[in-house]
Motif scaffolding. Structure first.
Motif, PDB file in Angstrom:
ATOM      1  N   CYS A  89       2.189 -23.556 -13.897  1.00  0.00           N
ATOM      2  CA  CYS A  89       1.723 -22.166 -13.956  1.00  0.00           C
ATOM      3  C   CYS A  89       0.553 -21.901 -13.019  1.00  0.00           C
ATOM      4  N   ASN A  90       0.624 -20.774 -12.344  1.00  0.00           N
ATOM      5  CA  ASN A  90      -0.447 -20.293 -11.469  1.00  0.00           C
ATOM      6  C   ASN A  90      -0.659 -18.817 -11.794  1.00  0.00           C
ATOM      7  N   VAL A  91      -1.803 -18.504 -12.387  1.00  0.00           N
ATOM      8  CA  VAL A  91      -2.081 -17.140 -12.857  1.00  0.00           C
ATOM      9  C   VAL A  91      -3.077 -16.447 -11.939  1.00  0.00           C
ATOM     10  N   ASN A  92      -2.795 -15.177 -11.643  1.00  0.00           N
ATOM     11  CA  ASN A  92      -3.693 -14.331 -10.865  1.00  0.00           C
ATOM     12  C   ASN A  92      -3.734 -12.947 -11.491  1.00  0.00           C
ATOM     13  N   TYR A  93      -4.842 -12.244 -11.240  1.00  0.00           N
ATOM     14  CA  TYR A  93      -4.998 -10.849 -11.653  1.00  0.00           C
ATOM     15  C   TYR A  93      -5.238 -10.050 -10.386  1.00  0.00           C
ATOM     16  N   PHE A  94      -4.519  -8.963 -10.234  1.00  0.00           N
ATOM     17  CA  PHE A  94      -4.650  -8.133  -9.044  1.00  0.00           C
ATOM     18  C   PHE A  94      -4.890  -6.689  -9.436  1.00  0.00           C
ATOM     19  N   SER A  95      -5.747  -6.023  -8.686  1.00  0.00           N
ATOM     20  CA  SER A  95      -5.859  -4.569  -8.772  1.00  0.00           C
ATOM     21  C   SER A  95      -4.869  -4.003  -7.771  1.00  0.00           C
ATOM     22  N   VAL A  96      -4.189  -2.937  -8.158  1.00  0.00           N
ATOM     23  CA  VAL A  96      -3.230  -2.308  -7.257  1.00  0.00           C
ATOM     24  C   VAL A  96      -4.006  -1.452  -6.263  1.00  0.00           C
ATOM     25  N   GLU A  97      -3.979  -1.835  -5.021  1.00  0.00           N
ATOM     26  CA  GLU A  97      -4.690  -1.115  -3.966  1.00  0.00           C
ATOM     27  C   GLU A  97      -3.889   0.107  -3.520  1.00  0.00           C
ATOM     28  N   ARG A  98      -2.577  -0.084  -3.379  1.00  0.00           N
ATOM     29  CA  ARG A  98      -1.704   1.011  -2.971  1.00  0.00           C
ATOM     30  C   ARG A  98      -0.314   0.717  -3.501  1.00  0.00           C
ATOM     31  N   ASP A  99       0.402   1.755  -3.876  1.00  0.00           N
ATOM     32  CA  ASP A  99       1.748   1.613  -4.447  1.00  0.00           C
ATOM     33  C   ASP A  99       2.687   2.506  -3.647  1.00  0.00           C
ATOM     34  N   TYR A 100       3.589   1.893  -2.908  1.00  0.00           N
ATOM     35  CA  TYR A 100       4.561   2.641  -2.106  1.00  0.00           C
ATOM     36  C   TYR A 100       5.844   2.787  -2.904  1.00  0.00           C
ATOM     37  N   LYS A 101       6.269   4.011  -3.116  1.00  0.00           N
ATOM     38  CA  LYS A 101       7.502   4.241  -3.900  1.00  0.00           C
ATOM     39  C   LYS A 101       8.431   5.115  -3.107  1.00  0.00           C
TER      40      LYS A 101
END
Length: 101
Positions: A89-101
């Motif tokens: 297991c390798n865990v990370n937390y990310f803030s969404v900088e930009r979301d392209y939809k």
């Protein structure tokens, strides 16, 4: 405030059944994770023998609370984790900088 992501990559145990693992994940999601504060979605990714959970929450605070409270899922979590090689297991937390939809 931007959304936040709990990202965990891992490998299943050698004898684990992927379909059974996915059923355990669905049950965990439906009965516990989706009911957590700020939950938006859970994507399960796979590339060969490497899997990843990509769980999106409304805020980083929600992600951290989810992680600290994850032991509260009891048997649902135990069943889910019984398929995973926990040493991988390798865990990370990310803030969404930009979301392209």
């Amino acid at each position: 405030m931007s959304n936040a992501v709990f990202y965990c990559s891992f490998k299943l145990k050698k004898d684990a059944s992927a379909p059974d693992f996915l059923l355990a994940a669905e049950k965990l999601n439906n009965e516990y994770i989706s009911k957590q504060k700020g939950y938006i979605s859970w994507k399960q990714l796979v590339d060969g023998d490497t899997w990843a959970d990509f769980i999106t929450f409304e805020t980083m605070e929600d992600v951290k609370k989810f992680e600290s409270d994850s032991g509260n899922a009891g048997e649902l979590a135990q069943k889910f984790y019984s398929f995973i090689n926990l040493n991988s297991c390798n865990v990370n937390y990310f803030s969404v900088e930009r979301d392209y939809k």
